[in-house]
Design a protein around this motif. Structure first.
Motif, mmCIF file in Angstrom:
data_model
loop_
_atom_site.group_PDB
_atom_site.id
_atom_site.type_symbol
_atom_site.label_atom_id
_atom_site.label_comp_id
_atom_site.label_asym_id
_atom_site.label_seq_id
_atom_site.Cartn_x
_atom_site.Cartn_y
_atom_site.Cartn_z
ATOM 1 N N ARG A 141 -2.803 -0.177 -8.334
ATOM 2 C CA ARG A 141 -2.259 0.481 -9.441
ATOM 3 C C ARG A 141 -0.949 1.145 -9.181
ATOM 4 N N THR A 142 -0.733 1.877 -8.102
ATOM 5 C CA THR A 142 0.653 2.197 -7.915
ATOM 6 C C THR A 142 1.767 1.405 -7.101
ATOM 7 N N GLY A 143 1.119 0.506 -6.509
ATOM 8 C CA GLY A 143 2.029 -0.544 -5.764
ATOM 9 C C GLY A 143 2.456 0.043 -4.430
ATOM 10 N N ASN A 144 1.942 1.146 -4.093
ATOM 11 C CA ASN A 144 2.461 1.885 -2.889
ATOM 12 C C ASN A 144 1.317 1.809 -1.725
ATOM 13 N N ALA A 145 1.578 0.966 -0.728
ATOM 14 C CA ALA A 145 0.352 0.811 0.385
ATOM 15 C C ALA A 145 0.929 1.438 1.462
ATOM 16 N N SER A 146 1.922 2.354 1.618
ATOM 17 C CA SER A 146 2.313 3.202 2.862
ATOM 18 C C SER A 146 1.117 4.057 3.251
ATOM 19 N N LEU A 165 1.765 -5.568 8.379
ATOM 20 C CA LEU A 165 1.208 -5.035 7.158
ATOM 21 C C LEU A 165 1.409 -3.604 7.185
ATOM 22 N N ALA A 166 1.022 -3.005 8.052
ATOM 23 C CA ALA A 166 0.937 -1.716 8.136
ATOM 24 C C ALA A 166 2.322 -1.083 8.031
ATOM 25 N N LEU A 167 3.183 -1.656 9.125
ATOM 26 C CA LEU A 167 4.361 -1.073 9.219
ATOM 27 C C LEU A 167 5.153 -1.615 7.841
ATOM 28 N N GLY A 168 5.246 -2.819 7.524
ATOM 29 C CA GLY A 168 6.079 -3.260 6.365
ATOM 30 C C GLY A 168 5.616 -2.203 5.101
ATOM 31 N N ALA A 169 4.269 -1.840 5.072
ATOM 32 C CA ALA A 169 4.023 -1.149 3.964
ATOM 33 C C ALA A 169 4.930 0.129 3.915
ATOM 34 N N VAL A 170 5.111 0.740 4.833
ATOM 35 C CA VAL A 170 6.017 1.914 5.083
ATOM 36 C C VAL A 170 7.514 1.556 4.623
ATOM 37 N N VAL A 171 8.079 0.519 5.257
ATOM 38 C CA VAL A 171 9.181 -0.003 4.824
ATOM 39 C C VAL A 171 9.510 -0.097 3.517
ATOM 40 N N LEU A 172 8.633 -0.909 2.841
ATOM 41 C CA LEU A 172 8.499 -1.305 1.219
ATOM 42 C C LEU A 172 8.686 0.010 0.606
ATOM 43 N N ALA A 210 -3.022 0.682 14.346
ATOM 44 C CA ALA A 210 -2.519 0.579 12.787
ATOM 45 C C ALA A 210 -3.982 0.638 11.711
ATOM 46 N N ALA A 211 -4.901 -0.106 12.258
ATOM 47 C CA ALA A 211 -6.087 -0.247 11.249
ATOM 48 C C ALA A 211 -6.833 1.142 11.368
ATOM 49 N N ARG A 255 -1.951 17.518 -3.390
ATOM 50 C CA ARG A 255 -1.337 17.218 -1.772
ATOM 51 C C ARG A 255 -0.374 16.090 -1.865
ATOM 52 N N THR A 256 0.814 16.182 -1.211
ATOM 53 C CA THR A 256 1.673 15.158 -0.785
ATOM 54 C C THR A 256 1.969 14.782 0.585
ATOM 55 N N GLY A 257 2.418 13.464 0.729
ATOM 56 C CA GLY A 257 2.722 13.092 2.229
ATOM 57 C C GLY A 257 1.361 13.127 3.092
ATOM 58 N N VAL A 258 0.079 12.929 2.605
ATOM 59 C CA VAL A 258 -0.853 12.992 3.517
ATOM 60 C C VAL A 258 -0.931 11.369 4.158
ATOM 61 N N PHE A 259 -1.228 11.733 5.634
ATOM 62 C CA PHE A 259 -1.204 10.479 6.313
ATOM 63 C C PHE A 259 -2.814 9.873 6.255
ATOM 64 N N TYR A 260 -2.720 8.578 5.849
ATOM 65 C CA TYR A 260 -4.155 7.901 5.983
ATOM 66 C C TYR A 260 -4.114 6.568 6.085
ATOM 67 N N PRO A 261 -4.679 5.897 7.061
ATOM 68 C CA PRO A 261 -4.394 4.443 7.450
ATOM 69 C C PRO A 261 -4.825 3.736 6.230
ATOM 70 N N ALA A 262 -3.919 2.907 5.400
ATOM 71 C CA ALA A 262 -3.970 2.390 4.356
ATOM 72 C C ALA A 262 -3.928 0.786 4.310
ATOM 73 N N VAL A 263 -4.006 0.270 5.454
ATOM 74 C CA VAL A 263 -3.746 -1.301 5.646
ATOM 75 C C VAL A 263 -5.060 -2.000 5.303
ATOM 76 N N TRP A 264 -6.236 -1.563 5.470
ATOM 77 C CA TRP A 264 -7.486 -2.036 4.669
ATOM 78 C C TRP A 264 -7.232 -2.159 3.385
ATOM 79 N N HIS A 265 -6.879 -0.897 2.734
ATOM 80 C CA HIS A 265 -6.664 -0.891 1.176
ATOM 81 C C HIS A 265 -5.511 -1.734 0.637
#
Length: 686
Positions: free
Chosen positions: A145-150, A47-54, A317-318, A162-172
């Protein structure tokens, strides 16, 4: 909302956590409890990798797109299953009776905790109001709301401009999927309960099976022992809501169990070392617990290695600190395996191979230590201003599993503490489990260092922001297995003593009193349960859980009262879906997003996440009549609503003076109110 009404959300999340990962691991040759316990970590990795790909290909994070992603990944697993060398990763089978006992242990361990958490929360839609959950609730709503889980920019709106911030989003991302059946709050609470009561406890069962593969009693006792601890999940997960990191901890035992199973399947690491608990089953186990030969070709372990890598990746990834958590568990095991293999190769004259095998584990450990001092992100974490304390007190707490705060005696869990120490000795005396004692010692040491005064040594705990609670929370995982080992060892020892005494008294030689070991085990657990106040049930319910969920009991000043939360829930029917609301996140304004369905202009209470415009409005919004920049910023960010509540502590008003004592007699139209809070439509700048 009733718990029954929340059940569909819980079942959907449970299916997402377990079914894709279980099928994928099965296709890679993993069987039994290893496949079950490793499934959530495998799912999280995908899910974590897939969110980035999507996100890269421009596809929204929806149930349909995630389902397609999982189908593609399972197809890839099936293809790999056909081309990779054959082989399976599994553990010796247990009898149905043994599995029944394991099931009972899981039910007891989960039930003791679940009753306290459910009663302490009050309902599945209760809002957790401690510092971290404010962020995580709004982050999940942002994904929805945004449909972006990356994890690479998907949560940018949580950080102002700010843009391009890294934060582990798989929980969310997982919460956002479950929220489609209920709400962000309900899905968060259900995932929280599943993480602590299912994922973690099933992982502990798997780790206990990997440590004592033919001793079902250890696997049955371990989840019960785990339920006696408060630092995890009661403190870190249920009270403080450190969800991504707590998920990493919960995934760790299942991932480590799979690593142990895969390595022992590949190199026959379980062959040396002798019996663990002294029983016949353990003597058989010491002779070859997985049926693997020492000279088994490494190619037969390709599937297991791949599965172990995927599940370990899920832990990281978590939350990236999962890498350090894994290191404390896996590196002692790999170091022990490497040392034995290196010794064999040295005796065979293969000196280079021997040095590489024996030195790989220590080299990785040194690399992790060096990373703390070399990598800027880790240096920033190591320089975090964490509170200092006493190492002596931390050592006492780590050995007794007393809590950092609370009302029970620090000796309440002393029976379990003794069992853990017995388990440490038992594991250390058996060659194949010595690594578990080392892991316990390292984890305890990391906690003691993190809880102590600042110095160079404490910087090594930078992976955990030098936090005592974060490091302490790792200890119950290894302690649960060690406590189970110790208790079962005591039961077996009592059984042998009775047998020998009866033989010495002239009884028929060799007649074993099989009933004594279970009686000792159950009796000791009963004593631990009673002397600890039902594993500190009252403190777990009316303390750690209530402190996070009940507005009149929360440790810090509550952001919103029950009446205010009721008003915020009504905003979903009052405000447009894209309404942007300005207000101090400390006084409840942040909840207009996760609870009320609008957009909180300042979605988190952490000042480091605010940008210049947010900071300016916090300081100057009340000057809208004389400062034209205020109306300019409102227009630039489409802010049309204002959340007002002047009842909070003076420190809140001093930190955000522009959002308090605002004159709303003109230029504002009241649209909702509840308790001391009011929501206005801003007409002043029209």
């Amino acid at each position: 909302m009733s718990w029954i009404e929340a059940l569909p959300t819980a079942m959907a999340l449970l299916a997402l956590l377990y079914l894709p990962g279980w099928f994928g691991l099965r296709l890679l040759g993993v069987r039994g409890i290893l496949a079950v316990a490793g499934a959530p970590a495998a799912a999280v990795a995908v899910l974590a990798l897939g969110a980035v790909v999507l996100d890269v290909v421009g596809v929204a994070w929806t149930p349909a797109s995630v389902a397609l992603l999982l189908v593609v990944v399972l197809g890839l697993c099936a293809a790999l299953g056909r081309v990779l060398p054959s082989g399976t990763v599994t553990l010796p089978p247990l009898t149905r009776r043994a599995w029944a006992l394991v099931g009972i242990g899981l039910l007891v361990g989960a039930g003791v905790q679940a009753a306290a958490y459910l009663n302490g929360m009050g309902g599945p839609d209760a809002v957790q109001q401690i510092y971290d959950p404010v962020f995580h609730l709004n982050a999940a709503e942002t994904v929805l709301r945004t449909g972006n889980a990356s994890s690479l920019g998907g949560l940018d709106s949580m950080y102002g401009s700010r843009t391009g911030v890294f934060y582990p989003a798989v929980w969310h991302s997982v919460v956002a999927l479950g929220a489609r059946l209920s709400s962000v709050v309900v899905a968060t609470n259900m995932l929280m309960l599943l993480t602590g009561l299912v994922v973690w406890l099933v992982g502990i069962v798997a780790l206990a099976r990997a440590v004592a593969p033919r001793e079902g009693a250890v696997a049955a006792v371990a989840p019960v022992v785990a339920s006696s601890f408060l630092i995890f999940p009661a403190n870190l997960l249920v009270l403080q809501g450190m969800f991504p990191y707590a998920l990493a901890i919960a995934l760790t035992p299942g991932a480590v169990a799979l690593v142990v199973g895969a390595v022992e399947r590949t190199v026959g690491a379980g062959v040396p070392g002798g019996a663990i608990l002294g029983g016949r089953a353990d003597r058989r186990a010491s002779q070859g617990m997985t049926g693997a030969r020492v000279d088994r070709p490494l190619r037969h372990g390709v599937r297991g290695a791949l599965a172990a890598v995927v599940t370990s990746a899920g832990v990281v990834a978590a939350q990236p600190a999962g890498l350090a958590v894994l290191g404390l568990f896996v590196l002692p095991f790999l170091g022990q395996v490497g040392a034995r293999r290196g010794l064999r190769q040295w005796r065979q004259g293969r000196r280079t191979s021997a040095v590489l095998a024996a030195g790989a584990g220590p080299a990785v450990a040194l690399a992790l230590v060096a990373a703390v001092f070399a990598l800027p992100p880790l240096q920033a974490m190591a320089n975090f201003a964490a509170g200092e304390g006493s190492r002596r007190l931390a050592l006492f707490r780590g050995l007794t599993f007393s809590t950092t705060i609370g009302w029970t005696s620090p000796w309440a869990n002393v029976v379990v503490a003794v069992l853990v120490l017995v388990g440490v000795v038992v594991a250390a005396l058996a060659g194949r489990t010595r690594w578990l004692s080392v892991s316990w010692l390292l984890t305890l040491g990391v906690y003691v260092i993190a809880a102590g005064p600042n110095n160079v040594l404490r910087e090594l705990t930078g992976f955990w922001y030098k936090s005592a609670d974060r490091t302490f929370a790792m200890l119950p995982t290894v302690a649960a297995v060690l406590g189970a080992l110790g208790l079962v060892a005591l039961g077996r020892a009592a059984q042998r003593l009775l047998t020998e005494s009866r033989a010495g008294a002239g009884a028929r030689h060799g007649r074993t009193r099989e009933w004594l070991a279970p009686v000792v085990i159950v009796g000791a657990l009963a004593v631990a349960f009673v002397t600890s106040g039902a594993f500190r049930y009252d403190e777990r319910q009316n303390g750690w859980t209530a402190w996070g969920f009940q507005p009149d009991r929360i440790l810090t000043p509550a952001h919103a009262s029950d009446d205010e939360l009721a008003m915020i829930r009504s905003l979903d029917d009052v405000l447009p879906d894209d309404a942007v609301v300005l207000g101090d996140p400390r006084n409840g304004a942040a909840f207009v997003q996760s609870v009320g369905g609008a957009v909180a202009y300042i979605p988190h209470v952490n000042p480091s996440s605010w940008d210049e415009d947010q900071t300016y409005l916090k300081a100057n919004f009340d000057q809208w009549r004389t400062d034209p920049a205020v109306c300019g910023l409102l227009a630039a960010h489409d802010i049309e609503y204002f959340y007002a509540d002047d009842s909070g502590p003076r420190a809140w008003a001093e930190a955000s003076p522009g959002l308090y004592d605002v004159d709303t007699s003109t230029g504002f139209e009241l649209v909702a109110e509840g308790g001391t809070a009011r929501v206005y439509r801003i007409t002043a700048c029209g």
